[in-house]
Design a protein around this motif. Structure first.
Motif, short mmCIF file in Angstrom:
data_model
loop_
_atom_site.label_atom_id
_atom_site.label_comp_id
_atom_site.label_asym_id
_atom_site.label_seq_id
_atom_site.Cartn_x
_atom_site.Cartn_y
_atom_site.Cartn_z
N HIS A 20 -0.21 -8.49 -17.48
CA HIS A 20 -0.88 -7.75 -16.41
C HIS A 20 -2.37 -8.02 -16.51
CE1 HIS A 20 -1.05 -5.01 -19.90
NE2 HIS A 20 -2.25 -4.68 -19.44
N PHE A 21 -3.07 -7.76 -15.43
CA PHE A 21 -4.52 -7.83 -15.46
C PHE A 21 -5.08 -6.53 -16.06
CE2 PHE A 21 -3.86 -10.97 -12.02
CZ PHE A 21 -4.64 -12.00 -12.51
N HIS A 22 -6.14 -6.68 -16.81
CA HIS A 22 -6.83 -5.51 -17.35
C HIS A 22 -7.44 -4.71 -16.19
CE1 HIS A 22 -10.05 -3.22 -19.37
NE2 HIS A 22 -9.24 -3.25 -20.43
N PRO A 23 -7.52 -3.39 -16.29
CA PRO A 23 -8.09 -2.58 -15.21
C PRO A 23 -9.49 -3.02 -14.77
CG PRO A 23 -6.98 -1.17 -16.78
CD PRO A 23 -6.94 -2.54 -17.36
N ALA A 24 -10.24 -3.65 -15.67
CA ALA A 24 -11.58 -4.11 -15.29
C ALA A 24 -11.52 -5.16 -14.19
CB ALA A 24 -12.29 -4.69 -16.51
N PHE A 25 -10.37 -5.79 -14.02
CA PHE A 25 -10.27 -6.87 -13.03
C PHE A 25 -9.20 -6.58 -11.98
CE2 PHE A 25 -11.37 -8.56 -17.26
CZ PHE A 25 -12.69 -8.87 -16.99
N ARG A 26 -8.89 -5.29 -11.84
CA ARG A 26 -7.91 -4.87 -10.84
C ARG A 26 -8.63 -4.21 -9.68
NH1 ARG A 26 -2.97 -3.75 -13.42
NH2 ARG A 26 -2.17 -2.94 -11.45
N GLN A 27 -7.98 -4.20 -8.53
CA GLN A 27 -8.52 -3.40 -7.44
C GLN A 27 -8.17 -1.94 -7.71
OE1 GLN A 27 -6.78 -3.95 -3.62
NE2 GLN A 27 -4.72 -4.27 -4.39
N SER A 28 -9.02 -1.03 -7.27
CA SER A 28 -8.79 0.39 -7.50
C SER A 28 -8.08 0.99 -6.31
CB SER A 28 -10.12 1.10 -7.73
OG SER A 28 -9.92 2.50 -7.80
N ALA A 29 -6.90 1.52 -6.54
CA ALA A 29 -6.14 2.20 -5.48
C ALA A 29 -6.21 3.69 -5.76
CB ALA A 29 -4.70 1.71 -5.46
N ALA A 30 -7.31 4.31 -5.28
CA ALA A 30 -7.54 5.74 -5.50
C ALA A 30 -7.47 6.08 -6.99
CB ALA A 30 -6.55 6.57 -4.69
N GLY A 31 -8.01 5.17 -7.81
CA GLY A 31 -8.03 5.42 -9.24
C GLY A 31 -6.76 5.01 -9.96
N ASN A 32 -5.72 4.63 -9.21
CA ASN A 32 -4.45 4.25 -9.83
C ASN A 32 -4.38 2.73 -9.94
OD1 ASN A 32 -1.87 3.86 -10.72
ND2 ASN A 32 -0.87 4.68 -8.90
N PHE A 33 -4.72 2.17 -11.09
CA PHE A 33 -4.78 0.73 -11.24
C PHE A 33 -3.38 0.09 -11.29
CE2 PHE A 33 -8.89 2.07 -12.97
CZ PHE A 33 -9.74 1.25 -12.24
N ALA A 34 -2.35 0.89 -11.45
CA ALA A 34 -1.00 0.35 -11.56
C ALA A 34 -0.30 0.26 -10.21
CB ALA A 34 -0.17 1.22 -12.50
N ALA A 35 -1.00 0.63 -9.12
CA ALA A 35 -0.35 0.65 -7.81
C ALA A 35 0.07 -0.74 -7.37
CB ALA A 35 -1.28 1.29 -6.78
N LEU A 63 6.45 -7.88 -2.21
CA LEU A 63 5.98 -7.53 -0.86
C LEU A 63 6.27 -6.07 -0.54
CD1 LEU A 63 7.05 -10.72 1.16
CD2 LEU A 63 4.70 -9.94 0.76
N LEU A 64 7.43 -5.61 -0.91
CA LEU A 64 7.78 -4.20 -0.64
C LEU A 64 6.92 -3.26 -1.48
CD1 LEU A 64 11.67 -4.57 -0.44
CD2 LEU A 64 10.11 -4.09 1.45
N ALA A 65 6.55 -3.68 -2.68
CA ALA A 65 5.66 -2.85 -3.50
C ALA A 65 4.30 -2.69 -2.83
CB ALA A 65 5.50 -3.48 -4.88
N TYR A 66 3.81 -3.78 -2.23
CA TYR A 66 2.53 -3.68 -1.51
C TYR A 66 2.67 -2.80 -0.27
CZ TYR A 66 -0.16 -6.92 -4.32
OH TYR A 66 -0.86 -7.50 -5.35
N ARG A 67 3.83 -2.85 0.35
CA ARG A 67 4.04 -1.99 1.52
C ARG A 67 4.00 -0.52 1.10
NH1 ARG A 67 9.23 -2.09 5.60
NH2 ARG A 67 10.23 -0.97 3.88
N ARG A 68 4.67 -0.19 -0.02
CA ARG A 68 4.66 1.19 -0.50
C ARG A 68 3.24 1.65 -0.85
NH1 ARG A 68 8.82 -0.48 -3.66
NH2 ARG A 68 7.49 -0.35 -5.51
N ALA A 69 2.45 0.74 -1.42
CA ALA A 69 1.11 1.11 -1.85
C ALA A 69 0.11 1.14 -0.70
CB ALA A 69 0.63 0.15 -2.93
N GLY A 70 0.54 0.66 0.48
CA GLY A 70 -0.37 0.65 1.63
C GLY A 70 -1.30 -0.54 1.68
N TYR A 71 -0.98 -1.60 0.92
CA TYR A 71 -1.85 -2.77 0.87
C TYR A 71 -1.22 -4.00 1.51
CZ TYR A 71 -5.37 -0.68 -2.18
OH TYR A 71 -6.39 0.10 -2.68
N LEU A 72 -0.10 -3.87 2.21
CA LEU A 72 0.59 -5.04 2.75
C LEU A 72 -0.28 -5.82 3.72
CD1 LEU A 72 3.24 -6.64 2.77
CD2 LEU A 72 4.03 -5.18 4.64
N ALA A 73 -1.14 -5.11 4.47
CA ALA A 73 -1.99 -5.79 5.46
C ALA A 73 -2.93 -6.80 4.80
CB ALA A 73 -2.80 -4.75 6.24
#
Length: 898
Positions: free
Chosen positions: A769-784, A413-423
């Motif tokens: 982990h999920f492959h980048p093809a199936f990840r959401q894009s966080a400003a191009g940073n798939f590891a966010a 949860l805190l990782a999502y908060r840092r990435a701006g995706y908690l909402a």
């Protein structure tokens, strides 16, 4: 004993043992109506005066009546020398049990013997031939005695608390104080007028199904305002004996009612003309057949007389219930402590999908235990959610997982908060309890998660935990009980003050030190936190219901405003328009059973499990080859604040369980018995099929490489436990004989096999982990963020041209060459029964090692002759090529969504 010489040493020794036994029984018998304190004292008196023949005869009579439960409808005279009631239940007795069930009423008041006898006569005079039930009374004189009677006497259905009684019992009740730790330590100094309401609240916590009545000498109307949520009625002194008697009968009648089962029985008696679907209705197609009349002989005609697709004629529609089905679901909500309850006739797999579809839309993020039931994974596919898999702590020694630690939940949860995706994080989905009996501290999990995200929704898969509501130790760790407590706490001004003090030292919103937040016990803001909790029950798995009978329980304070319409649509999507009425009726009468005798049944289930554990631990031959895993083997020390290593210790008995369940992050359900069999050299699958099932007809559900899981339930009997022990002894003897006959070479092979099951165990792999093809894009940073879209991967695999197959050897070589391989399917080995790969997940070396080490016959999603189904490299590149859409709600470069 009466035949021994009375001046002999053996006679004296046996008499002393009887005397000690009677001393132990004296306080216990005062909490039951039969034989009760009066009859028991007569037996003691005869024994003390040397009338041993009379004592022996009386004890035999009492024992028979307790064994066949005839005391519920027959009286006993201890002055008779006859053999007493038969140990074989007569048809008349059986019919009496059905037509007029028996229960007992606890009365809390300090009375003289004469007053007690007068009260009993008064109750007997009020009984009428047309009463639906009969009851006897148990009178206790103190606060402590009332709580002990509540815990010991499973016949109780109501409690009448009268004015003016002491706190202390005349007996030493050390066992009781573990249930009193939340009471004011100065309770003894409180005026007697306050003890009644306080006792009522405590009894309500221990056994909420009991009907409580308060008789007070204060102004009844003023008392009723203060305690109306606890007591069904408040009476002033002794002015309404008849009304109290009728209230008791009516209260039990409300729980006894089975609206839909009764409606179905009535419907089956009606003459009808069937001109709709269902030829089997009214058994017409069976009774008129020349070839299948044996079906009616096997099942009986009532099953088919109650079969219909009609929703009128006194019945109801499951999709839009307004009559008996609605009433049955409301009764279930009351029984399970929910705000509302929905019946499901196609299992908890469907119940899970209903809840997920109702609450989650494409693009929402769901935190989910990777080790959960496959229905949740497929639910994620259907909903289009972004899935963030959580890792449970591993139990490598027995090839299975435990549960998800609270620190892991907070970290994500805190990782999502840092990435701006908690909402976008919508839901946490966890299994409570796990198949192997690991139980969460549900309240703490929700409390700390809500401190980080106050609007988080929780779905607790309690498929194997429906019984837990009906025992005080278990109940506190159920989703519905925890939700209710949290809501009460958040609306309590005292908690608001506590939170204000907490926030002065730690402002969660402003704190950017994740380590501090992970190490702190977080409190949610009561002004912002909303209690939104759902639980699914496989009612048929642990309670009395037909297979596929399940329930959805809801405790969501925002249900009406935010969820009701969506839930209704999801329910309509997955619910059959032709539900099985027999399943629905079984959910109704199953609820009746646990409301009226669930406490007794669950307590017996626990006791039988404890007996089984003790027998295996003490039998010389059994403990040589087997042992049931203890708490310390299934719950690491980091999650056991109590330090307790076993539910049972010789010095303290089973009292450890209560302490562990109050304090530890994870507790172990003792009715789940994980038998370690590694030392036999036999793997779990072989042990299950070749030994237990084929030889002894013993059925179990789950195995791992070196364990088999036994589960006691409310239908388990002493005879079935004895049979299991007998079978295990025979298996152990066979193993002993087989080992003794091994040659030197065979012995080495056997020892190697034992090492592979006890020492050389492959470590359980974490989610890669999920492959980048199936990840959401966080400003191009798939590891966010860790989540992925398994719906996209699932449907992409439908096209054969997008996939290829590699054998395990080819997978190993490809990984060594640096190629990233991505699973196109769910890969689920049985056992352990959870997905080790999901669509879109990268295959790691650890996962491959685990698959290679598996020696099970059944791996869904893997075909040994052609290998694993993976995505072709060109497809993965096409999905993430420059210009591909970043919005997870849009289609990727290759059309994948159905």
């Amino acid at each position: 004993m009466s035949e021994l010489p009375r001046d002999g040493a053996e006679f004296a020794e046996r008499k002393e043992r009887v005397h000690k036994t009677l001393s132990i029984l004296r306080p216990i018998e005062s909490y039951w109506a039969f034989p009760g304190r009066k009859l028991f004292e007569e037996v003691v008196q005869w024994f003390e005066t040397g009338d041993l023949h009379r004592t022996h005869t009386a004890v035999r009579h009492i024992n028979r009546m307790l064994a066949n439960r005839s005391y519920r409808h027959q009286s006993l005279s201890l002055n008779s020398d006859s053999e007493g009631p038969s140990a074989i239940e007569t048809d008349e007795e059986a019919q009496a049990q059905i037509s007029k069930p028996y229960f007992e009423v606890l009365i809390v008041d300090e009375m003289s013997d004469e007053e007690e006898e007068a009260l009993r006569r008064r109750v007997q005079r009020k009984q009428r031939p047309d009463d639906a039930f009969i009851f006897d009374i148990v009178i206790v004189p103190s606060f402590e005695d009332a709580l002990i009677a509540t815990l010991f006497n499973f016949n109780l259905q109501a409690c009448v608390i009268r004015h003016g009684f002491p706190f202390r019992s005349e007996y030493e009740l050390d066992l009781l104080w573990k249930f009193l730790d939340d009471l004011d330590e100065h309770i003894e100094r409180k005026p007697e007028s306050e003890r009644g309401p306080l006792l009522g609240r405590k009894i309500s916590e221990l056994r909420p199904e009991l009907d409580l009545y308060l008789v007070t000498d204060l102004k009844a109307e003023e008392v009723a305002v203060k305690v109306g949520g606890v007591f069904r009625r408040v009476f002033f002194r002794e002015e309404d004996h008849t009304e109290l008697y009728m209230s008791i009968m009516r209260g039990v009648q409300q729980r006894y009612r089975t609206p839909f089962f009764s409606a179905l029985k009535e419907y089956s008696k009606q003459p009808t003309g069937v001109f709709h679907a269902l030829p089997i209705a009214r058994a017409k197609s069976i009774l008129n057949s020349n070839w299948i009349q044996d079906v009616a002989q096997f099942y009986g005609t009532n099953l088919f007389m109650a079969e219909t697709s009609a929703t009128a004629g006194g019945l109801d529609s499951l999709l839009e219930p307004v009559g008996p089905l609605k009433s049955a679901q409301e009764a279930a909500a009351r029984a399970f402590g929910a705000k509302r309850t929905y019946f499901v006739t196609n299992g908890t797999s469907t119940a899970n999908k209903v809840v997920v579809q109702a609450l989650v839309k494409p693009g929402d993020i769901v935190l989910i235990d990777r080790n959960c039931h496959k229905s949740h994974h497929y639910g994620m596919v259907l909903s289009g959610a972004q899935v963030a898999y959580l890792d449970s702590y591993p139990l490598d020694s027995c090839s299975m997982y435990g549960a998800v630690p609270i620190t892991e939940l907070k970290r994500v949860l805190l990782a999502y908060r840092r990435a701006g995706y908690l909402a976008r994080v919508k839901m946490v989905l966890l299994t409570n309890c796990t198949f192997d009996g690991i139980v969460y501290d549900v309240e703490r999990v929700m409390e700390e998660c809500l401190a980080i995200k106050p609007d988080l929704i929780f779905l607790w898969d309690e498929a194997w935990f429906a019984f837990a509501r009906f025992h005080p130790t278990y109940r506190r760790r159920t989703a519905m009980a925890a939700a209710s407590r949290l809501f009460e706490r958040f609306t309590d001004p005292a908690y608001a003050r506590k939170y204000a003090d907490f926030a002065k030292d730690l402002d969660i919103e402003q704190c950017d030190d994740d380590t501090k937040l992970l190490e702190s016990r977080l409190l949610p803001d009561p002004a912002r936190a909303h209690v939104r909790v759902y639980a699914t029950h496989s009612t048929h798995k642990t309670l009395t219901a037909l297979r596929q009978g399940s329930m959805i329980h809801v405790w969501d304070q925002d249900f009406r405003d935010k969820t009701e319409e969506a839930f209704h649509e999801a329910y309509m999507t997955h619910t059959s328009t032709s539900p099985n009425y027999q399943i629905l009726a079984s959910l109704d009468f199953g609820r009746r059973q646990v409301e009226l005798e669930g406490y007794e049944l669950v307590q017996r289930q626990i006791e039988l499990a404890m007996t089984l554990r003790e027998q295996i631990a003490t039998h010389p031959l059994l403990k040589k080859h087997f042992h049931f895993q203890n708490v310390d083997e299934l719950v690491p020390a980091a999650y056991r604040a109590s330090g307790i290593e076993s539910n049972y210790e010789p010095a303290t008995g089973w009292a450890n369980m209560e302490t562990a369940w109050r304090t530890d992050e994870f507790a172990l359900d003792p009715t789940r018995l994980t038998l370690f069999i590694g030392k036999t050299g036999i793997d779990g699958d072989t042990f299950k099929n070749k030994y237990l099932m084929d030889k002894y007809g013993i059925q179990i559900n789950k195995t791992s490489r070196n364990t088999v899981l036994f589960i006691t339930n409310i239908g388990t009997t002493r005879s079935s436990v004895a049979y299991l022990i007998e079978a295990l002894v025979q298996i152990a003897r066979e193993i002993e004989s087989s080992i003794a006959d091994l040659s030197a070479i065979e012995r080495k092979i056997h020892e190697k096999r034992v090492r592979s099951l006890t020492e050389d165990l492959p470590p359980l792999p974490d989610f890669s982990h999920f492959h980048p093809a199936f990840r959401q894009s966080a400003a191009g940073n798939f590891a966010a963020t860790p989540d992925g879209n398994i719906r996209r991967a699932f449907f992409l695999s439908y096209d054969e041209e997008n996939c290829e197959y590699l054998t395990l050897a080819e997978v190993r070589r490809a990984l060594a060459a640096g190629r990233e391989l991505v699973s196109a399917l769910f890969v689920i080995p049985y056992p352990p029964g959870f997905p080790i790969l999901v669509p879109g997940q990268a295959i790691s070396a650890d996962i491959l090692t685990f698959v290679e080490a598996l020696d099970v016959r059944e791996i869904h999603g893997y075909r040994p002759e052609i290998g694993l189904r993976i995505f072709a490299e060109k497809v993965l590149l096409a999905v993430i090529q420059p210009g591909a859409p970043e919005n997870v709600n849009e289609q990727p470069a290759i059309q994948v969504d159905a």
